[in-house]
Design a protein around this motif. Structure first.
Motif, PDB file in Angstrom:
ATOM      1  N   ASP A 207       0.818  -1.262  -0.100  1.00  0.00           N
ATOM      2  CA  ASP A 207       0.177   0.337  -0.438  1.00  0.00           C
ATOM      3  C   ASP A 207       0.593   1.946  -0.047  1.00  0.00           C
ATOM      4  O   ASP A 207       0.971   2.522  -0.532  1.00  0.00           O
ATOM      5  CB  ASP A 207      -0.676   0.107   1.354  1.00  0.00           C
TER       6      ASP A 207
ATOM      7  N   VAL B  68       0.377   5.047  -2.165  1.00  0.00           N
ATOM      8  CA  VAL B  68       0.437   6.337  -1.834  1.00  0.00           C
ATOM      9  C   VAL B  68       1.331   6.821  -2.816  1.00  0.00           C
ATOM     10  O   VAL B  68       1.372   8.001  -3.087  1.00  0.00           O
ATOM     11  CB  VAL B  68       0.981   5.895  -0.547  1.00  0.00           C
TER      12      VAL B  68
ATOM     13  N   ASN C 190       0.230   7.889  -6.285  1.00  0.00           N
ATOM     14  CA  ASN C 190      -0.704   8.947  -5.846  1.00  0.00           C
ATOM     15  C   ASN C 190      -0.331   9.923  -5.716  1.00  0.00           C
ATOM     16  O   ASN C 190      -0.883  11.120  -6.253  1.00  0.00           O
ATOM     17  CB  ASN C 190      -1.644   8.639  -4.531  1.00  0.00           C
TER      18      ASN C 190
ATOM     19  N   TRP D  85      -6.499  14.082  -8.287  1.00  0.00           N
ATOM     20  CA  TRP D  85      -7.077  14.140  -6.270  1.00  0.00           C
ATOM     21  C   TRP D  85      -7.958  14.576  -6.225  1.00  0.00           C
ATOM     22  O   TRP D  85      -8.779  13.687  -4.986  1.00  0.00           O
ATOM     23  CB  TRP D  85      -5.818  15.040  -5.765  1.00  0.00           C
TER      24      TRP D  85
ATOM     25  N   LEU E 198     -10.151  11.422  -5.990  1.00  0.00           N
ATOM     26  CA  LEU E 198      -9.740  10.182  -5.379  1.00  0.00           C
ATOM     27  C   LEU E 198     -10.322  10.891  -3.673  1.00  0.00           C
ATOM     28  O   LEU E 198     -11.291   9.991  -2.602  1.00  0.00           O
ATOM     29  CB  LEU E 198      -8.022  10.239  -4.824  1.00  0.00           C
ATOM     30  N   ALA E 199      -9.834  11.904  -3.718  1.00  0.00           N
ATOM     31  CA  ALA E 199     -11.240  12.495  -2.322  1.00  0.00           C
ATOM     32  C   ALA E 199     -12.398  12.219  -2.236  1.00  0.00           C
ATOM     33  O   ALA E 199     -12.703  11.600  -1.430  1.00  0.00           O
ATOM     34  CB  ALA E 199     -10.978  13.992  -2.127  1.00  0.00           C
TER      35      ALA E 199
ATOM     36  N   LYS F  36     -14.010   9.530  -3.668  1.00  0.00           N
ATOM     37  CA  LYS F  36     -14.068   7.881  -3.307  1.00  0.00           C
ATOM     38  C   LYS F  36     -13.287   7.519  -1.761  1.00  0.00           C
ATOM     39  O   LYS F  36     -13.900   6.292  -1.146  1.00  0.00           O
ATOM     40  CB  LYS F  36     -12.432   7.447  -4.397  1.00  0.00           C
ATOM     41  N   LEU F  37     -12.837   8.277  -1.344  1.00  0.00           N
ATOM     42  CA  LEU F  37     -12.042   8.208  -0.244  1.00  0.00           C
ATOM     43  C   LEU F  37     -13.706   8.668   0.327  1.00  0.00           C
ATOM     44  O   LEU F  37     -13.790   7.851   1.503  1.00  0.00           O
ATOM     45  CB  LEU F  37     -11.302   9.064   0.464  1.00  0.00           C
TER      46      LEU F  37
ATOM     47  N   ALA G 137     -16.364   5.583   0.774  1.00  0.00           N
ATOM     48  CA  ALA G 137     -15.644   5.052   1.809  1.00  0.00           C
ATOM     49  C   ALA G 137     -16.068   5.120   3.123  1.00  0.00           C
ATOM     50  O   ALA G 137     -16.203   4.101   3.935  1.00  0.00           O
ATOM     51  CB  ALA G 137     -14.215   4.708   0.789  1.00  0.00           C
ATOM     52  N   LEU G 138     -16.052   6.558   3.225  1.00  0.00           N
ATOM     53  CA  LEU G 138     -15.886   6.555   4.850  1.00  0.00           C
ATOM     54  C   LEU G 138     -17.783   7.370   5.347  1.00  0.00           C
ATOM     55  O   LEU G 138     -17.618   7.360   6.006  1.00  0.00           O
ATOM     56  CB  LEU G 138     -15.305   7.847   5.005  1.00  0.00           C
TER      57      LEU G 138
ATOM     58  N   GLU H  40     -19.274  10.912   1.526  1.00  0.00           N
ATOM     59  CA  GLU H  40     -19.462  11.154   0.305  1.00  0.00           C
ATOM     60  C   GLU H  40     -19.809  13.217  -0.158  1.00  0.00           C
ATOM     61  O   GLU H  40     -19.113  13.884  -0.915  1.00  0.00           O
ATOM     62  CB  GLU H  40     -19.624  10.647  -1.415  1.00  0.00           C
TER      63      GLU H  40
END
Length: 135
Positions: free
Chosen positions: A1, A5, A8, A16, A19-20, A22-23, A26-27, A30
């Motif tokens: 991993d 990182v 990226n 970015w 990616l933010a 998507k993060l 996941a949390l 969104e």
């Protein structure tokens, strides 16, 4: 991993942002992440306009005139430069029309957020007449 990182770190800004989001997804945050990205973009645009001499001169131009008159700043680039030279001496005789045109065109997308900006291209003369009105 760790390798991923590090890869990226070379991504462009838009990547970015993706990616933010998507993060955030996941949390389960969104919508918060999207609104934070939009707010950041808005802040960047505001900073550009606040530190831009042309935007300041245009704002001063409209501030000197009553809003009820629905005044329009209009003309070819040379005329607009001369109007704005009254509000910012940097646009006087020491500033070439080429330099002014480059500055104006660079800030045009930001100006469109605050003003109604329209263009009338005259093909015969290869000139553009601009019309700038407060929204």
């Amino acid at each position: 991993d760790k390798v991923r990182v590090m890869e990226n770190l070379g991504l462009r800004h838009n990547d970015w942002g993706e990616l933010a989001v998507k993060l955030g997804r996941a949390l389960k945050e969104e919508e918060f992440m999207k609104s934070a990205l939009l707010q950041n973009q808005q802040n960047r645009m505001d900073i550009v306009l606040e530190s831009n001499a042309i935007a300041e001169a245009i704002e001063s131009f409209f501030a000197d005139r009553p809003a009820a008159l629905n005044v329009t700043l209009e003309g070819y680039m040379v005329q607009i430069k001369n109007y704005l030279a009254e509000y910012n001496s940097d646009f006087g005789s020491s500033c070439s029309i080429q330099k002014f045109t480059n500055l104006f065109k660079r800030c045009l997308p930001y100006l469109r957020r605050l003003y109604d900006v329209s263009e009338d291209n005259e093909r015969r003369e290869h000139r553009t007449r601009y019309y700038i009105r407060k929204k």
